[in-house]
Design an enzyme around this catalytic site. Structure first.
Site, PDB file in Angstrom:
ATOM      1  N   ALA A 258      13.973 -44.288  -9.654  1.00 28.80           N
ATOM      2  CA  ALA A 258      12.627 -43.946  -8.703  1.00 28.80           C
ATOM      3  C   ALA A 258      11.456 -44.963  -9.328  1.00 28.80           C
ATOM      4  O   ALA A 258      11.416 -45.068 -10.499  1.00 28.80           O
ATOM      5  CB  ALA A 258      12.311 -42.657  -8.549  1.00 28.80           C
ATOM      6  N   ASP A 259      10.592 -45.327  -8.348  1.00 29.20           N
ATOM      7  CA  ASP A 259       9.296 -45.999  -8.876  1.00 29.20           C
ATOM      8  C   ASP A 259       8.395 -44.985  -8.526  1.00 29.20           C
ATOM      9  O   ASP A 259       7.115 -45.213  -9.181  1.00 29.20           O
ATOM     10  CB  ASP A 259       9.232 -47.480  -7.848  1.00 29.20           C
TER      11      ASP A 259
END
EC number: 5.3.1.23
Length: 375
Positions: A258-259
């Site tokens: 995830a960013d």
């Protein structure tokens, strides 16, 4: 940024994207992998900004650490700064704001900058000279480097245990992942790939599957490179083959990184993640996000508020993610978002260094409650 050929390994024989010693930072040029291993010397924040923007280094945790350390190197070698402690703190804050502008989607970078600003502000209030402020910054940045490795190993451990507990046969698992979330995307070990590494270490992983991850090919260039290096049984697939792979019952679980994770669990990650989540739900395959708490942004109520970076059209018009010859017709328009947002309703659980966040009958996750209980 000067180049420095290297074999890409540290003393423990693991791949390293970030090689840091106080006053010196070298970043592995991931654009050239897997065919060439070259490190770039990062002398200051300007070098760090360019390395992040040009994808020399990528992966949300690695971006944040590289930015922080690039400024640490700059101030380690800074001469003739004669300002007050407050002016030193202002100098550092301005550099951090500049570094945050390099890539806007990953929250880890802005989160690190905010924490480092707090450190230098407190240091300035108590310091008698600018060097004390700079020293406080350097030490805080170095702690972030060490903490990232520790949190990644915890993510791997929690994720491996949780996934095994959810499977009918926890001794024969095949896991699909997307993009690159291993040692090359972090300070070491990895997030989603760290979970795969942990499953392999426990002897229960039959096979890892990784997507190409077009158009920049982080999966084929980087994840496949890491899996081969670690001698983990693995197969590379085209992005468009994921649904067929799931239909053939060859996938036990999907684990991605995830960013940025919004307060409800909506997750921004590499483009194509949303498609994988839809396919996984259709085939009744659990879909997990693996991310440190630094990737969570409680200021955003949902993924609708996440800013999505758009990359150069050249990444799609030319081979090798824009680095090779032109392969598309001249004159064609291009839409090239670097990320998409996967709704929380499609996510089975979010694996963190404090444990796994699950839902209790709702479409959304209660991220705030989990963080409060985790301390």
């Amino acid at each position: 940024m000067a180049t420095n050929p290297s074999n890409g390994l540290e003393g423990d024989n693991t791949l390293q994207s970030i090689c840091y010693h106080r006053g010196s930072l070298k970043l592995l040029d991931q654009r050239k992998l897997p065919l060439e291993t070259t490190y770039l010397d990062i002398k200051d924040a300007s070098d760090g900004w360019l390395a992040i923007r040009e994808m020399v280094v990528r992966g949300a945790p690695a971006i944040a650490i590289s930015a922080a350390l690039s400024l640490a190197v700059e101030v380690s070698n800074l001469e003739n700064f004669n300002g007050t402690p407050v002016e030193a703190a202002s100098f550092l804050a301005g550099k951090l704001d500049y570094l945050v502008s390099s890539r806007p989607t990953a929250v880890n970078l802005s989160d690190a900058a905010t924490k480092l600003k707090e450190v230098v502000s407190k240091a300035a209030a108590a310091a008698s000279n600018c060097q004390s402020v700079f020293q406080a910054y350097i030490e805080a940045a170095e702690i972030m480097l060490a903490d990232d490795v520790a949190s990644n190993k915890a993510i791997g451990s929690y994720g491996a245990r949780f996934i095994q507990n959810q499977q009918k046969d926890p001794t024969k698992l095949s896991v699909l992942t997307h993009c690159n979330t291993g040692s090359l995307a972090t300070a070491g070990y990895g997030t989603a790939l760290g979970v795969i590494r942990a499953l392999h270490g426990e002897g229960v992983l039959q096979r890892a599957y990784c997507t190409e991850t077009r158009p920049f090919n982080q999966g084929s260039r980087l994840t496949a490179f890491e899996l081969v290096h670690e001698k983990i049984p693995a197969t590379l697939i085209a992005d468009s083959a994921a649904a067929a792979l799931m239909k053939d019952s060859k996938v036990s679980a999907v684990v991605v990184g995830a960013d940025r994770v919004a307060a409800n669990g909506d997750t921004a990650n590499k483009i194509g993640t949303y498609s994988l989540a839809l396919c996984a739900m259709h085939h009744n395959i659990p879909f997990y996000v693996a991310a440190p708490l630094t990737s969570f942004d409680s200021s955003l109520s949902s993924g609708k508020e996440i800013i999505i970076e758009e990359r150069s059209p050249k990444e799609m018009l030319n081979a090798r993610g824009g680095l090779g010859e032109q392969v598309a017709a001249s004159g064609i328009s291009v839409w090239n978002p670097a990320f998409d947002v996967t709704p929380a309703s499609l996510i089975s659980g979010i694996i963190t260094e404090k444990g796994v966040i699950t839902k209790t009958g709702m479409d959304d996750f209660d991220i705030k409650d989990f963080i409060n209980k985790a301390g």
